[in-house]
Design a protein around this motif. Structure first.
Motif, PDB file in Angstrom:
ATOM      1  N   GLY A 203      10.470 -11.092  10.079  1.00  0.00           N
ATOM      2  CA  GLY A 203       9.034 -10.827  10.099  1.00  0.00           C
ATOM      3  C   GLY A 203       8.469 -10.899   8.694  1.00  0.00           C
ATOM      4  N   GLN A 204       7.284 -10.363   8.537  1.00  0.00           N
ATOM      5  CA  GLN A 204       6.585 -10.404   7.251  1.00  0.00           C
ATOM      6  C   GLN A 204       6.770  -9.092   6.505  1.00  0.00           C
ATOM      7  N   TYR A 205       7.155  -9.210   5.244  1.00  0.00           N
ATOM      8  CA  TYR A 205       7.346  -8.062   4.358  1.00  0.00           C
ATOM      9  C   TYR A 205       6.186  -8.015   3.369  1.00  0.00           C
ATOM     10  N   PHE A 206       5.866  -6.802   2.945  1.00  0.00           N
ATOM     11  CA  PHE A 206       4.791  -6.605   1.981  1.00  0.00           C
ATOM     12  C   PHE A 206       5.353  -5.885   0.752  1.00  0.00           C
ATOM     13  N   ALA A 207       5.079  -6.462  -0.410  1.00  0.00           N
ATOM     14  CA  ALA A 207       5.535  -5.875  -1.667  1.00  0.00           C
ATOM     15  C   ALA A 207       4.336  -5.422  -2.483  1.00  0.00           C
ATOM     16  N   GLU A 208       4.419  -4.212  -3.008  1.00  0.00           N
ATOM     17  CA  GLU A 208       3.385  -3.658  -3.889  1.00  0.00           C
ATOM     18  C   GLU A 208       4.015  -3.373  -5.242  1.00  0.00           C
ATOM     19  N   VAL A 209       3.386  -3.864  -6.278  1.00  0.00           N
ATOM     20  CA  VAL A 209       3.846  -3.610  -7.645  1.00  0.00           C
ATOM     21  C   VAL A 209       2.785  -2.753  -8.320  1.00  0.00           C
ATOM     22  N   TRP A 210       3.117  -1.482  -8.514  1.00  0.00           N
ATOM     23  CA  TRP A 210       2.173  -0.514  -9.077  1.00  0.00           C
ATOM     24  C   TRP A 210       2.414  -0.354 -10.570  1.00  0.00           C
ATOM     25  N   LEU A 211       1.320  -0.194 -11.299  1.00  0.00           N
ATOM     26  CA  LEU A 211       1.377   0.109 -12.725  1.00  0.00           C
ATOM     27  C   LEU A 211       0.789   1.493 -12.934  1.00  0.00           C
ATOM     28  N   PHE A 212       1.589   2.402 -13.487  1.00  0.00           N
ATOM     29  CA  PHE A 212       1.169   3.783 -13.719  1.00  0.00           C
ATOM     30  C   PHE A 212       1.050   4.046 -15.212  1.00  0.00           C
ATOM     31  N   GLN A 213       0.014   4.823 -15.552  1.00  0.00           N
ATOM     32  CA  GLN A 213      -0.139   5.351 -16.899  1.00  0.00           C
ATOM     33  C   GLN A 213      -0.561   6.809 -16.809  1.00  0.00           C
ATOM     34  N   GLU A 214       0.205   7.661 -17.485  1.00  0.00           N
ATOM     35  CA  GLU A 214      -0.081   9.096 -17.513  1.00  0.00           C
ATOM     36  C   GLU A 214      -0.222   9.666 -16.103  1.00  0.00           C
ATOM     37  N   GLY A 215       0.645   9.215 -15.208  1.00  0.00           N
ATOM     38  CA  GLY A 215       0.688   9.755 -13.860  1.00  0.00           C
ATOM     39  C   GLY A 215      -0.332   9.204 -12.896  1.00  0.00           C
ATOM     40  N   GLN A 216      -1.123   8.220 -13.310  1.00  0.00           N
ATOM     41  CA  GLN A 216      -2.172   7.669 -12.459  1.00  0.00           C
ATOM     42  C   GLN A 216      -1.961   6.169 -12.262  1.00  0.00           C
ATOM     43  N   PRO A 217      -2.207   5.659 -11.039  1.00  0.00           N
ATOM     44  CA  PRO A 217      -2.118   4.214 -10.827  1.00  0.00           C
ATOM     45  C   PRO A 217      -3.324   3.512 -11.451  1.00  0.00           C
TER      46      PRO A 217
END
Length: 269
Positions: A203-217
């Motif tokens: 099936g279809q997979y979803f990837a999220e790449v998050w960037l955090f600074q000081e605990g916040q996205p």
């Protein structure tokens, strides 16, 4: 007598080369996959896909990268062993809807060091904050003086059942958490590996790449990955889903034929 040559055509100036938009004052992350399509056949034993990207960080504030990969959702059916009059019996089945068939997190540090509990819960990042729908059956109770409070029929045991779902998925390598799975290979350049086991759902997979600074996205990049069957396996899979009754009858006939042939062979020997 020589004729004068016509004047050359006017020079056409070439369009200026395309350039990227300046990002000097923008904090963001960009990512891509080495392969956005995985083909599954009879010899499939798993796959390793590299996710790579870059962090644009003009300031001095350090940043963390968190990669989350979710597979297609599928129901999970669980039963619990209960001892009744000295006999072990299966309890009433519990069906969880909407559990990801595959879930992986990789980060530069442990998630608890990157963001607080509330932020991770809001984003649904990490197996502890994974959204798994409770069974549809509900009941109303009175709690703390409030009437008609709707709760799952599992009651206070819901968390135990939810942990069982995660534990079973982890045992088959379908759920994984790697606090050191994202590494910086150069200034601003990072990579992470996505390990798909042989039992990974299609099936279809979803990837999220998050960037955090000081605990916040502060930025996120979204990618998609397709895992599909190919060859005769795909033909059989699609036929079984399009015509389940015909597929079932053919399986019974084939099993009977193989049994008959086997009995004849062993009888002669």
């Amino acid at each position: 007598m020589m004729q004068a040559l016509p004047p050359p055509p006017p020079a056409v100036s070439a369009p200026p080369p395309e350039r990227s938009v300046g990002t000097q004052d923008e904090v963001r992350v960009a990512a891509a996959l080495t392969d956005a399509r995985v083909r599954v056949d009879s010899s499939f034993s798993g796959a390793s896909i590299v996710l790579y990207g870059a962090v644009f960080n003009p300031g001095d504030t350090p940043a963390d990268v968190v990669v989350v990969v979710r597979g297609p959702e599928a129901p999970v059916r669980l039963v619990q062993k209960t001892r009744t009059f000295g006999i072990w019996l299966n309890s009433r089945p519990v069906l969880f809807e909407g559990a990801p068939g595959f879930y992986m997190t990789a980060s530069t540090r442990p998630l608890s060091d990157i963001a607080n509990f509330g932020e991770l819960r809001r984003l649904g990042v990490g197996v502890d904050h994974l959204r798994i729908a409770a069974p549809e059956e509900r009941r109303t109770v009175t709690r703390y003086g409030v009437r008609d409070v709707v709760v799952s029929r599992l009651g206070e045991d819901y968390l135990d059942w939810r942990r069982a779902v995660i534990r079973l998925k982890e045992a088959t390598a379908l759920y994984d958490t790697d606090p050191d799975g994202v590494s910086f290979v150069d200034r601003g350049l990072f990579r992470a590996e996505i390990e798909l086991p042989a039992v990974a759902p299609t099936g279809q997979y979803f990837a999220e790449v998050w960037l955090f600074q000081e605990g916040q996205p502060v930025s996120v990049s979204n990618l998609t990955l397709t895992v599909e069957k190919v060859g005769i396996e795909r033909d059989i899979y699609e036929f079984a889903h399009r015509r389940p009754w015909t597929y079932g009858v053919l399986c019974v006939l084939l099993a009977g034929l193989m049994g008959y042939v086997g009995s004849r062979v062993f009888r002669r020997s």
